[in-house]
Design a protein around this motif. Sequence first.
Motif, PDB file in Angstrom:
ATOM      1  N   ASN A   1      -3.667  -7.580  -6.952  1.00 23.58           N
ATOM      2  CA  ASN A   1      -3.332  -6.811  -8.065  1.00 23.58           C
ATOM      3  C   ASN A   1      -3.611  -5.223  -7.601  1.00 23.58           C
ATOM      4  O   ASN A   1      -4.104  -4.308  -8.329  1.00 23.58           O
ATOM      5  CB  ASN A   1      -4.714  -7.070  -9.022  1.00 23.58           C
ATOM      6  CG  ASN A   1      -4.612  -8.346  -9.679  1.00 23.58           C
ATOM      7  OD1 ASN A   1      -3.659  -8.939  -9.890  1.00 23.58           O
ATOM      8  ND2 ASN A   1      -5.877  -9.059  -9.531  1.00 23.58           N
ATOM      9  N   ASP A   2      -2.569  -4.969  -6.639  1.00 21.16           N
ATOM     10  CA  ASP A   2      -2.691  -3.588  -6.192  1.00 21.16           C
ATOM     11  C   ASP A   2      -1.321  -3.213  -5.653  1.00 21.16           C
ATOM     12  O   ASP A   2      -0.394  -4.127  -5.700  1.00 21.16           O
ATOM     13  CB  ASP A   2      -3.535  -3.344  -5.055  1.00 21.16           C
ATOM     14  CG  ASP A   2      -4.122  -2.017  -4.709  1.00 21.16           C
ATOM     15  OD1 ASP A   2      -3.493  -1.023  -5.420  1.00 21.16           O
ATOM     16  OD2 ASP A   2      -4.879  -1.690  -3.884  1.00 21.16           O
ATOM     17  N   MET A   3      -0.976  -1.947  -5.348  1.00 21.26           N
ATOM     18  CA  MET A   3       0.405  -1.604  -4.954  1.00 21.26           C
ATOM     19  C   MET A   3       0.316  -0.600  -3.665  1.00 21.26           C
ATOM     20  O   MET A   3      -0.730   0.025  -3.356  1.00 21.26           O
ATOM     21  CB  MET A   3       0.982  -0.979  -5.876  1.00 21.26           C
ATOM     22  CG  MET A   3       0.663   0.285  -6.733  1.00 21.26           C
ATOM     23  SD  MET A   3       1.572   1.596  -5.950  1.00 21.26           S
ATOM     24  CE  MET A   3       0.403   3.052  -5.974  1.00 21.26           C
ATOM     25  N   GLU A   4       1.385  -0.596  -3.020  1.00 19.55           N
ATOM     26  CA  GLU A   4       1.472   0.080  -2.016  1.00 19.55           C
ATOM     27  C   GLU A   4       2.907   0.966  -2.074  1.00 19.55           C
ATOM     28  O   GLU A   4       3.994   0.210  -2.601  1.00 19.55           O
ATOM     29  CB  GLU A   4       1.471  -0.381  -0.495  1.00 19.55           C
ATOM     30  CG  GLU A   4       1.536   0.197   0.454  1.00 19.55           C
ATOM     31  CD  GLU A   4       0.152   0.495   1.077  1.00 19.55           C
ATOM     32  OE1 GLU A   4      -0.163   1.434   1.954  1.00 19.55           O
ATOM     33  OE2 GLU A   4      -1.022   0.392   0.366  1.00 19.55           O
ATOM     34  N   LEU A   5       2.946   2.276  -1.853  1.00 20.39           N
ATOM     35  CA  LEU A   5       4.338   3.141  -1.772  1.00 20.39           C
ATOM     36  C   LEU A   5       4.781   3.190  -0.458  1.00 20.39           C
ATOM     37  O   LEU A   5       4.162   3.498   0.598  1.00 20.39           O
ATOM     38  CB  LEU A   5       3.993   4.438  -2.318  1.00 20.39           C
ATOM     39  CG  LEU A   5       3.240   4.545  -3.907  1.00 20.39           C
ATOM     40  CD1 LEU A   5       3.120   6.024  -4.043  1.00 20.39           C
ATOM     41  CD2 LEU A   5       4.121   3.898  -5.088  1.00 20.39           C
TER      42      LEU A   5
ATOM     43  N   LEU B   1       9.494   3.564  -3.158  1.00 18.82           N
ATOM     44  CA  LEU B   1       9.474   2.296  -3.815  1.00 18.82           C
ATOM     45  C   LEU B   1       8.343   1.860  -3.883  1.00 18.82           C
ATOM     46  O   LEU B   1       7.417   1.994  -2.998  1.00 18.82           O
ATOM     47  CB  LEU B   1      10.396   1.475  -2.624  1.00 18.82           C
ATOM     48  CG  LEU B   1      10.633   0.076  -3.064  1.00 18.82           C
ATOM     49  CD1 LEU B   1      11.624   0.161  -4.107  1.00 18.82           C
ATOM     50  CD2 LEU B   1      11.337  -0.680  -1.885  1.00 18.82           C
ATOM     51  N   ALA B   2       7.948   1.174  -4.735  1.00 16.28           N
ATOM     52  CA  ALA B   2       6.672   0.696  -5.148  1.00 16.28           C
ATOM     53  C   ALA B   2       6.423  -0.905  -4.796  1.00 16.28           C
ATOM     54  O   ALA B   2       7.326  -1.609  -5.200  1.00 16.28           O
ATOM     55  CB  ALA B   2       6.066   0.925  -6.512  1.00 16.28           C
ATOM     56  N   LEU B   3       5.587  -1.194  -3.969  1.00 20.89           N
ATOM     57  CA  LEU B   3       5.327  -2.780  -3.514  1.00 20.89           C
ATOM     58  C   LEU B   3       4.287  -3.022  -4.369  1.00 20.89           C
ATOM     59  O   LEU B   3       3.019  -2.685  -3.934  1.00 20.89           O
ATOM     60  CB  LEU B   3       5.533  -2.933  -2.149  1.00 20.89           C
ATOM     61  CG  LEU B   3       6.487  -2.375  -1.437  1.00 20.89           C
ATOM     62  CD1 LEU B   3       6.387  -2.636   0.064  1.00 20.89           C
ATOM     63  CD2 LEU B   3       7.875  -3.004  -1.966  1.00 20.89           C
ATOM     64  N   VAL B   4       4.311  -4.109  -5.111  1.00 21.68           N
ATOM     65  CA  VAL B   4       2.988  -4.597  -5.841  1.00 21.68           C
ATOM     66  C   VAL B   4       2.706  -6.092  -5.502  1.00 21.68           C
ATOM     67  O   VAL B   4       3.760  -6.925  -5.510  1.00 21.68           O
ATOM     68  CB  VAL B   4       3.275  -4.521  -7.565  1.00 21.68           C
ATOM     69  CG1 VAL B   4       2.348  -5.141  -8.244  1.00 21.68           C
ATOM     70  CG2 VAL B   4       3.429  -2.916  -7.860  1.00 21.68           C
TER      71      VAL B   4
END
Length: 252
Positions: A131-135, A143-146
């Motif tokens: 439940n988190d993301m990395e740019l 680009l956002a990776l969720v």
Amino acid sequence: AVATVLLVLGYIGTRRLVVRRVDADVPDLPPEFDGLRIVQLSDLHIGPHTNRRFLQRVVNAARSLQPDIIAVTGDLIDDRAEDVAVYARALGSLHAPLGVYMIPGNHDVYAGWEEVEKSLRVAQLGTVLVNDMELVQRGGATLALVGTGDPAGGARGSSRVAPDVERALARVPASATTIAFAHNPALWPALAARGVALTLSGHTHWGQFALPKLGWSLASPFLEHAMGAHTEKGSLLYISPGTGYWGIPFRL
């Protein structure tokens, strides 16, 4: 006789490694990310039954594809937290320029997610997203990776590993194209409704018995989205057939 032949063929099928090449036309993808290559590994189900030579072939195949990103979309292990050590020895050498990302699947939850997650982080195998993301950035574009939690963790808010789509997307910049990793494809409609461009899932194994050219699998009668690619309101979903298998050694 027919059953015996099918079982033999299914056993042989668990030893085959098939690389499925999928081209995804992602809406509004920044040109800097055109041609981005993601290697998706899913449903490895690593445990005492797992063939170590097969895992080495997985590693060799992943490297040969020269990925920009490696996404391990859940069910890394098969119900025992101690098998994270086996996973680390087998796949710990995998790297990609924009990162290796892992999310929980239902079997990782059954194994005791707190211990599994701790072991994954200690082994430094990549970025664990719950439940988190990395740019990630390339040439000034973002680009956002969720990564989501998994429904096996319970209803939203009942545990840290329970899926919480709103929390997962809360920090995503409004201008960023988003790619989500969600083990269970049942989470896709909620992600699509919130503008996620591409979702990579697994979980179904395509029933471990599928006729892809006919668009049918043993899981198809029971699930709305059981296999392959789907589109909805400009959002894309791809369901991996899984890299490994679960239960009896059978895959066709």
